[in-house]
Design a protein around this motif. Structure first.
Motif, PDB file in Angstrom:
ATOM      1  N   ARG A   1      23.375  -8.796  36.955  1.00 49.14           N
ATOM      2  CA  ARG A   1      22.764  -9.608  35.908  1.00 49.14           C
ATOM      3  C   ARG A   1      23.736 -10.080  34.827  1.00 49.14           C
ATOM      4  O   ARG A   1      23.565 -11.144  34.256  1.00 49.14           O
ATOM      5  CB  ARG A   1      21.647  -8.813  35.213  1.00 49.14           C
ATOM      6  CG  ARG A   1      20.401  -8.685  36.024  1.00 49.14           C
ATOM      7  CD  ARG A   1      19.344  -7.982  35.226  1.00 49.14           C
ATOM      8  NE  ARG A   1      18.026  -8.326  35.743  1.00 49.14           N
ATOM      9  CZ  ARG A   1      16.913  -7.757  35.322  1.00 49.14           C
ATOM     10  NH1 ARG A   1      16.963  -6.841  34.378  1.00 49.14           N
ATOM     11  NH2 ARG A   1      15.773  -8.116  35.832  1.00 49.14           N
TER      12      ARG A   1
ATOM     13  N   SER B   1      25.331 -13.879  34.401  1.00 55.89           N
ATOM     14  CA  SER B   1      24.450 -14.965  33.965  1.00 55.89           C
ATOM     15  C   SER B   1      24.022 -14.773  32.511  1.00 55.89           C
ATOM     16  O   SER B   1      23.935 -15.738  31.754  1.00 55.89           O
ATOM     17  CB  SER B   1      23.234 -15.097  34.883  1.00 55.89           C
ATOM     18  OG  SER B   1      22.481 -13.916  34.874  1.00 55.89           O
ATOM     19  N   TYR B   2      23.785 -13.543  32.100  1.00 55.97           N
ATOM     20  CA  TYR B   2      23.420 -13.306  30.707  1.00 55.97           C
ATOM     21  C   TYR B   2      24.609 -13.546  29.777  1.00 55.97           C
ATOM     22  O   TYR B   2      24.441 -14.032  28.659  1.00 55.97           O
ATOM     23  CB  TYR B   2      22.843 -11.898  30.511  1.00 55.97           C
ATOM     24  CG  TYR B   2      21.412 -11.827  31.000  1.00 55.97           C
ATOM     25  CD1 TYR B   2      20.390 -12.355  30.222  1.00 55.97           C
ATOM     26  CD2 TYR B   2      21.110 -11.291  32.230  1.00 55.97           C
ATOM     27  CE1 TYR B   2      19.083 -12.334  30.664  1.00 55.97           C
ATOM     28  CE2 TYR B   2      19.804 -11.266  32.687  1.00 55.97           C
ATOM     29  CZ  TYR B   2      18.791 -11.788  31.896  1.00 55.97           C
ATOM     30  OH  TYR B   2      17.502 -11.778  32.346  1.00 55.97           O
TER      31      TYR B   2
ATOM     32  N   ARG C   1      26.963 -15.786  30.245  1.00 53.97           N
ATOM     33  CA  ARG C   1      27.039 -17.248  30.094  1.00 53.97           C
ATOM     34  C   ARG C   1      25.962 -17.752  29.132  1.00 53.97           C
ATOM     35  O   ARG C   1      26.232 -18.617  28.297  1.00 53.97           O
ATOM     36  CB  ARG C   1      26.915 -17.933  31.453  1.00 53.97           C
ATOM     37  CG  ARG C   1      28.190 -17.891  32.272  1.00 53.97           C
ATOM     38  CD  ARG C   1      28.113 -18.776  33.504  1.00 53.97           C
ATOM     39  NE  ARG C   1      27.081 -18.385  34.441  1.00 53.97           N
ATOM     40  CZ  ARG C   1      27.202 -17.416  35.358  1.00 53.97           C
ATOM     41  NH1 ARG C   1      28.320 -16.728  35.450  1.00 53.97           N
ATOM     42  NH2 ARG C   1      26.213 -17.141  36.174  1.00 53.97           N
TER      43      ARG C   1
END
Length: 182
Positions: free
Chosen positions: A164, A167-168, A170
């Motif tokens: 995870r 993406s977090y 970014r």
């Protein structure tokens, strides 16, 4: 749209080892219901429920997505037209002192959501009722981040964080926030 609500925790008859699941209490929450893929409305989509337990010292975020409910189906995303027709789960397990657990929610006839926890492949155990007030939250740009904002006692496995976190990270960077997972 992010809405205001409350979570009435009645506790769990079978202890999980996580006070937030096991003990009665009431939490003010913010909730966003979403269509994950973003397909136009009559088409089926994966439905999501993001929940923030409001706390001055430590906000906690949970993300649930439409899945099956059985021992294997709780780990598989499902599409549907009506967000109330499908159960929602955390999809990925949390590590607790008592072992792996999965969180889940089901819509009730009243429009509320019943919240559950289950051992990795065990039976579901109800612990709370989520009620939305219908009132919009003041912050409609709220970003839910279950990597940084974990419920105490529900730890993400390192493999889940590795999955995870990119993406977090970014998303945080795009909002001008530079913090990363612990």
């Amino acid at each position: 749209m992010t809405l205001v609500g409350h979570l009435d925790r009645r506790g769990s008859r079978t202890p999980s080892g996580v006070p937030w699941l096991d003990e009665p209490g009431r939490d003010d929450v913010l909730v966003r219901l979403s269509r994950a893929v973003g397909l136009p409305a009559p088409l089926p989509d994966i439905h999501g429920l993001a929940l923030r337990v409001r706390s001055e010292e430590h906000p906690a975020d949970l993300l649930l997505a439409s899945t099956g409910w059985g021992r294997l189906g709780r780990f598989a995303l499902t599409f549907g037209r009506d967000p109330r027709s499908r159960p929602l789960t955390s999809l990925l397990p949390y590590r607790t002192a008592a072992g792996a657990v999965v969180l889940g929610a089901r819509s009730s006839e009243s429009g509320d959501h019943e919240l559950f926890w289950a051992p990795y492949a065990g039976d579901w155990r109800a612990f709370a009722t989520l009620t939305l007030t219908g009132e919009p939250a003041a912050d409609q740009q709220l970003s839910f981040d279950p990597v940084l904002h974990q419920v105490p006692g529900l730890e993400q496995y390192p493999a889940v964080v590795r999955l995870r976190e990119p993406s977090y990270r970014r998303a945080r960077k795009s909002r001008g926030q530079e913090s990363s997972a612990r």
